[in-house]
Design a protein around this motif. Sequence first.
Motif, PDB file in Angstrom:
ATOM      1  N   LEU A 384       0.803  -1.215   0.000  1.00  0.00           N
ATOM      2  CA  LEU A 384       0.000   0.000   0.000  1.00  0.00           C
ATOM      3  C   LEU A 384       0.835   1.263   0.000  1.00  0.00           C
ATOM      4  O   LEU A 384       0.562   2.181  -0.746  1.00  0.00           O
ATOM      5  N   ALA A 385       1.845   1.348   0.822  1.00  0.00           N
ATOM      6  CA  ALA A 385       2.624   2.580   0.857  1.00  0.00           C
ATOM      7  C   ALA A 385       3.929   2.331   1.585  1.00  0.00           C
ATOM      8  O   ALA A 385       3.918   1.933   2.743  1.00  0.00           O
ATOM      9  N   PRO A 386       5.056   2.529   0.927  1.00  0.00           N
ATOM     10  CA  PRO A 386       6.310   2.524   1.673  1.00  0.00           C
ATOM     11  C   PRO A 386       6.427   3.822   2.465  1.00  0.00           C
ATOM     12  O   PRO A 386       5.784   4.816   2.138  1.00  0.00           O
ATOM     13  N   PHE A 387       7.235   3.801   3.499  1.00  0.00           N
ATOM     14  CA  PHE A 387       7.441   4.993   4.315  1.00  0.00           C
ATOM     15  C   PHE A 387       8.851   5.515   4.041  1.00  0.00           C
ATOM     16  O   PHE A 387       9.836   4.816   4.266  1.00  0.00           O
ATOM     17  N   MET A 388       8.940   6.728   3.527  1.00  0.00           N
ATOM     18  CA  MET A 388      10.224   7.327   3.190  1.00  0.00           C
ATOM     19  C   MET A 388      10.753   8.061   4.414  1.00  0.00           C
ATOM     20  O   MET A 388      10.173   9.061   4.855  1.00  0.00           O
ATOM     21  N   VAL A 389      11.835   7.568   4.964  1.00  0.00           N
ATOM     22  CA  VAL A 389      12.392   8.152   6.171  1.00  0.00           C
ATOM     23  C   VAL A 389      13.909   8.068   6.099  1.00  0.00           C
ATOM     24  O   VAL A 389      14.464   7.050   5.701  1.00  0.00           O
ATOM     25  N   ALA A 390      14.576   9.167   6.470  1.00  0.00           N
ATOM     26  CA  ALA A 390      16.040   9.245   6.387  1.00  0.00           C
ATOM     27  C   ALA A 390      16.469   8.850   4.976  1.00  0.00           C
ATOM     28  O   ALA A 390      15.954   9.378   4.001  1.00  0.00           O
ATOM     29  N   LEU A 392      16.135   5.749   3.717  1.00  0.00           N
ATOM     30  CA  LEU A 392      15.557   4.432   3.524  1.00  0.00           C
ATOM     31  C   LEU A 392      14.129   4.528   3.017  1.00  0.00           C
ATOM     32  O   LEU A 392      13.454   5.544   3.193  1.00  0.00           O
ATOM     33  N   ALA A 393      13.699   3.443   2.399  1.00  0.00           N
ATOM     34  CA  ALA A 393      12.284   3.228   2.126  1.00  0.00           C
ATOM     35  C   ALA A 393      11.864   2.034   2.971  1.00  0.00           C
ATOM     36  O   ALA A 393      12.388   0.926   2.793  1.00  0.00           O
ATOM     37  N   LEU A 394      10.956   2.247   3.922  1.00  0.00           N
ATOM     38  CA  LEU A 394      10.471   1.164   4.775  1.00  0.00           C
ATOM     39  C   LEU A 394       9.250   0.544   4.109  1.00  0.00           C
ATOM     40  O   LEU A 394       8.258   1.228   3.851  1.00  0.00           O
ATOM     41  N   ILE A 395       9.325  -0.745   3.843  1.00  0.00           N
ATOM     42  CA  ILE A 395       8.262  -1.434   3.116  1.00  0.00           C
ATOM     43  C   ILE A 395       7.613  -2.424   4.061  1.00  0.00           C
ATOM     44  O   ILE A 395       8.199  -3.450   4.397  1.00  0.00           O
ATOM     45  N   PRO A 396       6.411  -2.132   4.552  1.00  0.00           N
ATOM     46  CA  PRO A 396       5.782  -2.996   5.546  1.00  0.00           C
ATOM     47  C   PRO A 396       4.846  -4.008   4.908  1.00  0.00           C
ATOM     48  O   PRO A 396       3.861  -3.666   4.274  1.00  0.00           O
ATOM     49  N   TRP A 397       5.160  -5.280   5.077  1.00  0.00           N
ATOM     50  CA  TRP A 397       4.281  -6.328   4.536  1.00  0.00           C
ATOM     51  C   TRP A 397       4.673  -7.619   5.221  1.00  0.00           C
ATOM     52  O   TRP A 397       5.540  -8.346   4.768  1.00  0.00           O
ATOM     53  N   GLY A 398       4.060  -7.925   6.385  1.00  0.00           N
ATOM     54  CA  GLY A 398       4.508  -9.040   7.202  1.00  0.00           C
ATOM     55  C   GLY A 398       5.586  -8.533   8.138  1.00  0.00           C
ATOM     56  O   GLY A 398       5.311  -8.046   9.216  1.00  0.00           O
TER      57      GLY A 398
END
Length: 731
Positions: A384-390, A392-398
């Motif tokens: 649905l949406a990665p989180f762009m921080v610092a 990195l791209a944080l990809i939440p899925w499990g």
Amino acid sequence: MPSPLTHDDPVAFGAYRLIARLGSGGMGTVYLARSAGGRTVAVKTMHARIASDQAFRTRFRLEADAARVIGGQFGAAVVDADPLAETPWLATEYVLGPPLDEAVEIAGPLPEASVQVLGAALCTALGQLHRSDVVHRDLKPSNIMVTAYGPKVIDFGIARAIGDDRLTSTGAAVGTPAFMSPEQTTGQEHTPAGDVFALAGVLVFAATGQGPFGHGQPADLLYRVRYGEPDLTNVPGALAEVLRRCLAKDPGLRPTTSELAAQLHDGGGEFAEHLPHDLLAEIGRRATEVWQFAPSRLPAPLGEQLQSATTPPSSGPARRRLLAIGGAAAGLAALGGGAWAWGGWGKRDNDGKPGRPDSSGEETKNLDDLWMGTYSGTVDFIPLAPFMVADLALIPWGNTDAVDPRTGERKWQTRESGATSGIAVDGDKAYQLLSAPWVDHQGGPWPLQIASIDLAKGDVGKPIVRLSDVNGALAGTQLLCAADGVVFVAGGQGKFLYGGFRASQTWALHAIDLGPGKRLWSKPLPSRPDKSRRLHFLTARVVGSRLVALQETNAGKVRAVVRDVRTGALTWDRPFDDAVADLVRLPLATDDEHLYLGSGPLQALRLSDGKQQWSSESDRPGTAYGPPSVKDGVLYAVEDQRGLVAVDPRSGKELWGEKGDQGESADLACRPVIGTKYVYYRNGVLLRAIDVTSHRVALTYETVAKRFYEHERAKVIVAFGDKQAEAFPLR
């Protein structure tokens, strides 16, 4: 963690009824299943699209044969198989323990004694294979399960008889780059000495948490494996010397498995006696957990429901088209676990290829992406949406994967749940819901807990928020967003239901101050019907003193809702009539004064009172737009049959439109991504870069992606398709 079956998964294979999905990849799917007598097994199947290929069927049969050769002591015992079925399948015992890579994540690098006894046991397992003239060829941490009685080697998908090269092209490198042997990297014969080299790499990983040749792009890894020296810096001295001989470039200099076993351990004591306490506890937890899963199946995606339903009369082709697009992107906001697995990726090695002239006769340059990756999940939804921080791209899925947006390299992965609704970012800080067992809690709720993520290492800290009166195990729990040290969470009370809601549950929106971890306020949310899988919130963000959100009703409608962040008081609530829920689960387009909505007419709603400031219906009635983006005082959206348009966000007046007559394939599901020189959107199979000065197509990129997200600091667009991730420059 097992996750629900999809709507089109089979009911059973042979005598084994399917319970849940354990994982899915390029070759097939693995299920948790039980026999009528209660025996729990893992059933591995082959995807229908490759089952007709005789070579793949042969590989599948050989995998079953190799699993039988290694037997139940050192592998997952084969219970049943039918390689000749329309969908070939293989049933093995369900191994009660984590794979070695997860074991190291849980317990940290293993003590020297643990590594020694692990290595000796694996030598015995490989020796049994080699005596039967079979080599594994893909030994790596994820293919080694750690149980209380010893390690088990699994996944013989590319194992083969010694000297048999019929299933491998000459010169082709087959295996996992970080754990290949030097001879394997060039497609040469992989002998038992190659398995010894891979085993040494596995033991280095067990002792240090990383492989002997580091990490990076596959080409770099293959080069280091073939020519570089292994990094044994953190391996205990005596063990390092033993493993160094195993990692010799010359296969003839490596010890045999029996010689290596004798150097590692004398065979005394029980295997479990040498394991860290945290790892033993995890093995015990998994042994208990397997009996707590009941069969559960996800409903058909919304797209199939739309196709089977009678479509009501519409006001014109644009509205009908929105429904079709909504079907294509369906299911995105639904509940359902998914095991994220970041797969192969690679950086492009060319500068692009010629494009085609646009309608003006000017030729654009059709370029390649920066990198392309694959991922697999137990549910075929687009992330649905990665989180762009610092950086990195944080990809939440499990779990949560942290990916370098410039290269596609995975930096780390958290062990805690990173479900789509479980991450929030506040500036350069990231927070995550802590996972809870998906079981019925007869003795009371599992506390809802939130912790921070160490962005350098991926470590999830101790809970900084703990709400004992909110059941953190409920599947509908959502961490909406965070701002100025406050997080907003949708949490409930009541009895757990696997993958869905119960009508008896009560739900509320909570605001929590992360400093003291204290709740500031709670506001009730509507209950959900039994077995509903639709989350309360589609998207949310804080704008000044307001929490702006899109909420989905039980009837599947969307409402725009604004609350005061200090008190939770409702400022306004109004219907978003034209929205298809799954189509608007995107970052909201807002500035200090307005919320901008598309997915039908383009409109601006005042944040202060929800009144409509302007709508495209007044100037362009019946024209449909996709979800907008706003930046630096300009609003951008994709107009149906036309392409990209720029609008004055204060008045709604069009500033300019894309030049050229190629807008018939403009994707109304696409939210424009705004750079400094170009604005990007999807048109057909191309990602178009529109020059903000000339208003013409300047660059195009072929893409299979459907969702695009900007990482402004890295100047990269990260994009996702059904099973593929890509990145493009953001200019």
